[in-house]
Write an enzyme that holds these catalytic residues in place. Structure first.
Site, PDB file in Angstrom:
ATOM      1  N   TYR A 156      33.451  65.442  13.904  1.00 21.79           N
ATOM      2  CA  TYR A 156      33.887  66.475  13.043  1.00 21.79           C
ATOM      3  C   TYR A 156      35.408  66.375  12.655  1.00 21.79           C
ATOM      4  CZ  TYR A 156      29.658  68.894  13.547  1.00 21.79           C
ATOM      5  OH  TYR A 156      28.068  69.467  13.526  1.00 21.79           O
ATOM      6  N   LYS A 201      21.125  70.117  16.947  1.00 19.89           N
ATOM      7  CA  LYS A 201      22.140  70.580  17.585  1.00 19.89           C
ATOM      8  C   LYS A 201      21.380  71.174  18.981  1.00 19.89           C
ATOM      9  CE  LYS A 201      25.028  70.756  13.452  1.00 19.89           C
ATOM     10  NZ  LYS A 201      25.889  71.788  12.744  1.00 19.89           N
ATOM     11  N   HIS A 254      22.327  68.824  12.004  1.00 22.87           N
ATOM     12  CA  HIS A 254      23.467  68.427  10.874  1.00 22.87           C
ATOM     13  C   HIS A 254      22.812  67.049  10.195  1.00 22.87           C
ATOM     14  CE1 HIS A 254      27.219  66.471   9.784  1.00 22.87           C
ATOM     15  NE2 HIS A 254      26.362  65.254  10.145  1.00 22.87           N
ATOM     16  N   GLU A 275      28.978  58.013  10.187  1.00 21.39           N
ATOM     17  CA  GLU A 275      28.387  58.567  11.260  1.00 21.39           C
ATOM     18  C   GLU A 275      27.181  57.824  11.981  1.00 21.39           C
ATOM     19  OE1 GLU A 275      28.846  63.260   9.371  1.00 21.39           O
ATOM     20  OE2 GLU A 275      26.825  62.116   9.188  1.00 21.39           O
ATOM     21  N   ASN A 277      23.573  76.312  13.395  1.00 23.05           N
ATOM     22  CA  ASN A 277      22.752  76.165  12.292  1.00 23.05           C
ATOM     23  C   ASN A 277      21.863  74.893  12.451  1.00 23.05           C
ATOM     24  OD1 ASN A 277      24.810  74.090  12.318  1.00 23.05           O
ATOM     25  ND2 ASN A 277      25.345  74.318  10.104  1.00 23.05           N
TER      26      ASN A 277
HETATM   27  P1  CMP Z   1      27.545  70.833   9.802  1.00 21.15           P
HETATM   28  O1  CMP Z   1      26.628  70.674   8.637  1.00 21.15           O
HETATM   29  O2  CMP Z   1      27.078  70.071  11.148  1.00 21.15           O
HETATM   30  O3  CMP Z   1      28.924  70.641   9.464  1.00 21.15           O
HETATM   31  C1  CMP Z   1      30.146  71.397   9.882  1.00 21.15           C
HETATM   32  C2  CMP Z   1      29.755  72.418  11.093  1.00 21.15           C
HETATM   33  O4  CMP Z   1      30.596  73.299  11.197  1.00 21.15           O
HETATM   34  C3  CMP Z   1      28.701  73.127  10.504  1.00 21.15           C
HETATM   35  O5  CMP Z   1      27.294  72.395  10.276  1.00 21.15           O
HETATM   36  C4  CMP Z   1      28.604  74.382  11.028  1.00 21.15           C
HETATM   37  O6  CMP Z   1      27.673  74.052  12.212  1.00 21.15           O
HETATM   38  C5  CMP Z   1      30.001  74.393  11.800  1.00 21.15           C
HETATM   39  N1  CMP Z   1      30.678  75.657  10.985  1.00 21.15           N
HETATM   40  C6  CMP Z   1      31.032  76.713  11.775  1.00 21.15           C
HETATM   41  N2  CMP Z   1      31.609  77.831  10.536  1.00 21.15           N
HETATM   42  C7  CMP Z   1      31.622  77.071   9.530  1.00 21.15           C
HETATM   43  C8  CMP Z   1      32.183  77.217   8.361  1.00 21.15           C
HETATM   44  N3  CMP Z   1      32.786  78.493   8.030  1.00 21.15           N
HETATM   45  N4  CMP Z   1      31.939  76.269   7.189  1.00 21.15           N
HETATM   46  C9  CMP Z   1      31.352  75.189   7.526  1.00 21.15           C
HETATM   47  N5  CMP Z   1      30.700  74.738   8.812  1.00 21.15           N
HETATM   48  C10 CMP Z   1      31.250  75.703   9.656  1.00 21.15           C
END
Ligand code: CMP
Length: 151
Positions: free
Chosen positions: A51, A11, A117, A128, A114
């Protein structure tokens, strides 16, 4: 256990913080094969599709903004049981809960930043990969260390 493919995206924070090399290195050292990779300035439409399952949730809009704020590195990784293996290497979604030794555990602090992904299952991986790559962008080749990786 089957040979399979998974989608991984480093990311914007991972790219901006100079973690691309280290993250790719972890996958390479594990013996996981990179079969496609590109740097992408993500458009809103792609982010919304990626998403789509989270549409309506409070974090949907901030996450779309985050992912479109600066380039990402998208890749397809291949190997036996690679979907589960890469999820394990990535760690829990919330870096505060992710185990040390995982990518999010070692480099992240907040769920909204984070770093990486990775597809969470076979169907998501297929969706995806197809969303981010054309079949022509996915290579078929053998890695020279494959004979030493498996029994
Ligand atoms: P990712 O694994 O890419 O999947 C959904 C993304 O939404 C997650 O990582 C985070 O980057 C973002 N995100 C932000 N807040 C939340 C949350 N409370 N729960 C899950 N995903 C979140």
């Amino acid at each position: 256990m089957q040979r399979e493919q998974t989608f991984v995206m480093i990311k914007p924070d991972g790219v901006q913080r100079g973690l691309v090399g280290d993250i790719i290195s972890r996958f390479e050292s594990k013996g996981i094969k990179i079969v496609a990779m590109k740097l992408v300035a993500v458009e809103r439409q792609l982010a919304e599709k990626h998403y789509g399952v989270h549409k309506g949730k409070p974090f949907f809009e901030p996450t779309v903004k985050y992912i479109t704020s600066s380039p990402v590195v998208a890749m397809v990784l291949e190997g036996v049981n690679v979907i589960e293996m890469v999820r394990g290497m990535t760690g829990a979604t919330d870096p505060q809960k992710a185990a040390m030794g995982t990518i999010r555990g070692d480099y992240g602090q907040f769920i909204g930043r984070n770093i990486i992904h990775a597809s969470d299952g076979k169907e998501t991986a297929a969706f995806e990969i197809n969303l981010w790559f054309t079949s022509k962008e996915i290579a078929q080749y053998s890695r020279i260390d494959e004979v030493w990786l498996q029994e």
